[in-house]
Design a protein around this motif. Structure first.
Motif, short mmCIF file in Angstrom:
data_model
loop_
_atom_site.label_atom_id
_atom_site.label_comp_id
_atom_site.label_asym_id
_atom_site.label_seq_id
_atom_site.Cartn_x
_atom_site.Cartn_y
_atom_site.Cartn_z
N ALA A 1 0.82 -1.21 0.00
CA ALA A 1 0.00 0.00 0.00
C ALA A 1 0.86 1.27 0.00
O ALA A 1 2.00 1.28 0.46
CB ALA A 1 -0.92 -0.02 1.23
N GLY A 2 0.26 2.33 -0.52
CA GLY A 2 0.97 3.62 -0.62
C GLY A 2 0.41 4.61 0.38
O GLY A 2 0.73 4.58 1.55
N GLY A 3 -0.45 5.52 -0.09
CA GLY A 3 -1.06 6.48 0.82
C GLY A 3 -0.40 7.84 0.78
O GLY A 3 0.33 8.17 -0.17
N THR A 4 -0.64 8.61 1.85
CA THR A 4 -0.29 10.03 1.80
C THR A 4 1.09 10.37 2.35
O THR A 4 1.49 11.53 2.34
CB THR A 4 -1.34 10.85 2.58
OG1 THR A 4 -1.47 10.26 3.88
CG2 THR A 4 -2.68 10.84 1.89
N ALA A 5 1.83 9.39 2.85
CA ALA A 5 3.15 9.72 3.42
C ALA A 5 4.30 9.06 2.66
O ALA A 5 5.44 9.07 3.13
CB ALA A 5 3.18 9.30 4.89
N VAL A 6 4.00 8.53 1.49
CA VAL A 6 5.03 7.82 0.70
C VAL A 6 6.19 8.74 0.33
O VAL A 6 7.35 8.34 0.34
CB VAL A 6 4.39 7.24 -0.59
CG1 VAL A 6 5.45 6.62 -1.49
CG2 VAL A 6 3.34 6.21 -0.23
N LEU A 7 5.83 9.98 0.04
CA LEU A 7 6.82 10.97 -0.36
C LEU A 7 8.02 10.99 0.60
O LEU A 7 9.16 11.10 0.20
CB LEU A 7 6.08 12.32 -0.31
CG LEU A 7 6.77 13.57 -0.73
CD1 LEU A 7 7.16 13.47 -2.19
CD2 LEU A 7 5.81 14.76 -0.53
N HIS A 8 7.73 10.87 1.88
CA HIS A 8 8.78 10.98 2.89
C HIS A 8 9.24 9.62 3.42
O HIS A 8 10.42 9.41 3.66
CB HIS A 8 8.26 11.84 4.05
CG HIS A 8 9.34 12.30 4.98
ND1 HIS A 8 10.26 13.26 4.65
CD2 HIS A 8 9.64 11.91 6.24
CE1 HIS A 8 11.08 13.45 5.66
NE2 HIS A 8 10.74 12.63 6.64
N ALA B 1 -0.58 2.24 -9.57
CA ALA B 1 0.46 2.87 -8.75
C ALA B 1 0.48 2.29 -7.35
O ALA B 1 1.54 2.03 -6.80
CB ALA B 1 0.21 4.37 -8.68
N GLU B 2 -0.73 2.07 -6.75
CA GLU B 2 -0.72 1.62 -5.36
C GLU B 2 -1.81 0.61 -5.03
O GLU B 2 -1.75 -0.03 -4.00
CB GLU B 2 -0.79 2.82 -4.39
CG GLU B 2 -2.01 3.70 -4.57
CD GLU B 2 -2.13 4.80 -3.53
OE1 GLU B 2 -1.18 5.01 -2.77
OE2 GLU B 2 -3.19 5.45 -3.50
#
Ligand code: FAD
Length: 473
Positions: A151-158, A427-428
């Motif tokens: 899973a991805g979600g909203t904190a993948v960037l960091h 993507a996720e």
């Protein structure tokens, strides 16, 4: 179809508490939340331990009974739902929901697969740590499902995807053997990294029963802003400016279109537009740091001020309280749900290089509008990872069923542009059943052969989630 004898043997493993076979009690396990897939099953099995999972798989292997692993049933590509034949059994991990160990010295949390993501986050928080995986489904989805779908979600960037947040796994193999790779090591170069094979394999290679998760320091300060940007190019430039000027403090960077905000304000009780004048696009940007919330707020203000001078930002609201921060996030997280109130929605979970996001959205919007005048694109999502949920709401007043019947046609258009830009058609959310027939078009013959070879090596009888990710042989 599993014979009555096979089912009786399985029932004796899990006991009456772990065995469901009446139509009414099985129903919630057989339908996916968007109603796209409805299946049938011979029974739902709910083991309470790794040993029970292993015993069930030994019986399944011996009798050739197909098994569909299921976590919180929040998957969006039909991977956790059995086919309509009624020959499969569903193996739900929901009773395996214990937090097993928390090691603050090693910064790790060891859990059973059926622990919900929210419970894992809470256990970390109680120990003054962060488990950063964050999805709108976190109250229901389970760690096993998160890892099986990467899973991805909203904190993948960091912090990276689920794959980046695991140090060790325990997996029950198709023949019932248990692979115990429950290590909490950050360095381990002893040959193949076997856990990677199971992460993202969507229940087709093994059943994840336990995991060692990575923890991080709990941020003491967060600064969150709801930002109006003139176009998607400006959003991407703002992201790079934020990277450069905050020293890596950006933990979320989410794109939303005006139409999505209109839907939220119209349909989400209590939601209000955070900014005075409408803007074609918005970004929800969040910075996190170990301490000093005043310094962080000042950094965010300086970033937005500089971006305004460069005409990348036209207006912004910085959250002045936790309640306001939660309200911004609620708008973002409701963006998918509110589309239901606008009729049929054709969804795409795609990624392209971040530098191509603006081109992708522009080209795909033009192409779907040409194919169906009046269609309402609502592209939103994790722009910082190049991951856009390119959702398409039906034209106002159109027939819902007739519109949804054009799903494949629209996907062919959108995925064609994704491929052209070197992107990914999932993507996720994964492949599951929904995109199974399409992956062969996006992967080379060598990649497909390697995937089939892995499947055959780990599941020679093809009993683990057959027909998901790859066609059953
Ligand atoms: P399930 O749906 O039960 O199963 C998913 C797949 O994993 C199936 O193929 C199943 O067979 C397999 N599986 C489940 N448990 C195991 C196990 N223990 N061992 C082996 N295989 C297993 N996803 C994202 O990536 N990012 C998002 O931002 C996001 N947002 C969402 C928002 C909403 C409102 C909803 C409804 C879904 C969202 N999702 C998102 C999709 C979904 O929540 C994730 O894919 C999640 O990881 C699935 O977990 P689950 O426990 O519900 O798994």
């Amino acid at each position: 179809m599993a014979s009555a004898e096979t089912l009786a043997r399985m029932k004796s493993v899990v006991g009456p508490k772990g065995f469901v076979d009446t139509e009414a009690d099985m129903a919630p396990y057989l339908v996916e939340r968007r109603d796209l897939y409805k299946g049938r099953a011979a029974a739902i099995l709910k083991p309470a331990s790794t040993e029970e999972v292993a015993a069930l798989m030994r019986i399944a292997h011996e009798t050739g009974t197909p098994v569909v692993p299921q976590g919180g049933n929040t998957g969006l590509v039909g991977g956790q739902i059995p086919f309509e034949t009624g020959k499969e059994v569903v193996l739900s991990l929901q009773r395996m929901n214990r937090i097993l160990a928390l090691d603050t010295g090693n910064n790790t949390l060891t859990v059973e697969a059926g622990v919900t993501l929210a419970a894992a986050q809470a256990a970390a928080r109680d120990a003054d740590r962060l488990f950063p995986l964050s999805l709108a489904s976190e109250g229901s989805c389970q760690i096993g499902g998160n890892l099986a779908t990467n899973a991805g979600g909203t904190a993948v960037l960091h912090y990276g995807n689920a794959r980046d947040l695991v140090l060790g796994l325990e997996v029950v193999l198709a023949d019932g053997r248990i692979w115990s790779g429950l290590k909490g090591l950050r360095k381990d170069n002893t040959g193949y990294d076997l856990k990677q094979v199971f992460l993202g394999s969507e229940g087709t290679l093994g059943i994840i029963t336990r995991a060692v998760l990575k923890l991080f320091p709990l941020p003491r300060a967060m600064a969150t802003a709801f930002v109006a940007v003139p176009n998607v190019e400006a959003a991407v430039k703002l992201l790079r400016l934020a990277d450069a000027t905050t020293g890596g403090l950006v933990t979320s960077f989410e794109l939303m279109p005006r139409i999505g905000i209109d839907f939220v304000v119209k349909h989400l009780p209590g939601a209000t537009d955070p900014l005075k004048a409408p803007s074609p696009w918005y970004v929800l940007i969040e910075l996190s740091a170990g301490n000093d919330s005043e310094g962080l707020a000042a950094t965010l203000e300086a970033l937005l001020g500089g971006a305004m001078e460069k005409s990348l930002v036209s207006d912004a609201a910085i959250a002045a309280s936790e309640a306001q921060r939660a309200a911004f996030w609620r708008m973002r997280e409701s963006m998918s749900d509110v589309q239901k109130m606008e009729g049929g929605s054709i969804k795409h979970d795609v990624s392209v290089p971040v530098s191509s996001v603006a081109e992708f959205i522009a080209r795909a919007t033009k192409a779907v509008e040409a194919a169906l005048p009046g269609i309402r694109p609502v592209p939103f999502g994790h722009v910082g990872d190049g991951n856009i949920h390119f959702n398409l709401s039906q034209p106002v007043g159109a027939d819902r069923a007739g519109y949804l019947a054009r799903w494949d046609e629209m996907s062919a258009i959108v995925h064609g542009i994704v491929r052209d830009l070197g992107g990914s058609i999932s993507a996720e959310h994964g492949i599951g059943r929904m995109k199974r027939d399409e992956i062969a078009e996006t992967k080379s013959p060598v990649e497909m052969e390697l995937m089939r070879a892995l499947k055959h090596a780990l599941d020679p009888k093809g009993i683990l989630n057959p027909g998901k990710v790859l066609t059953a042989r």
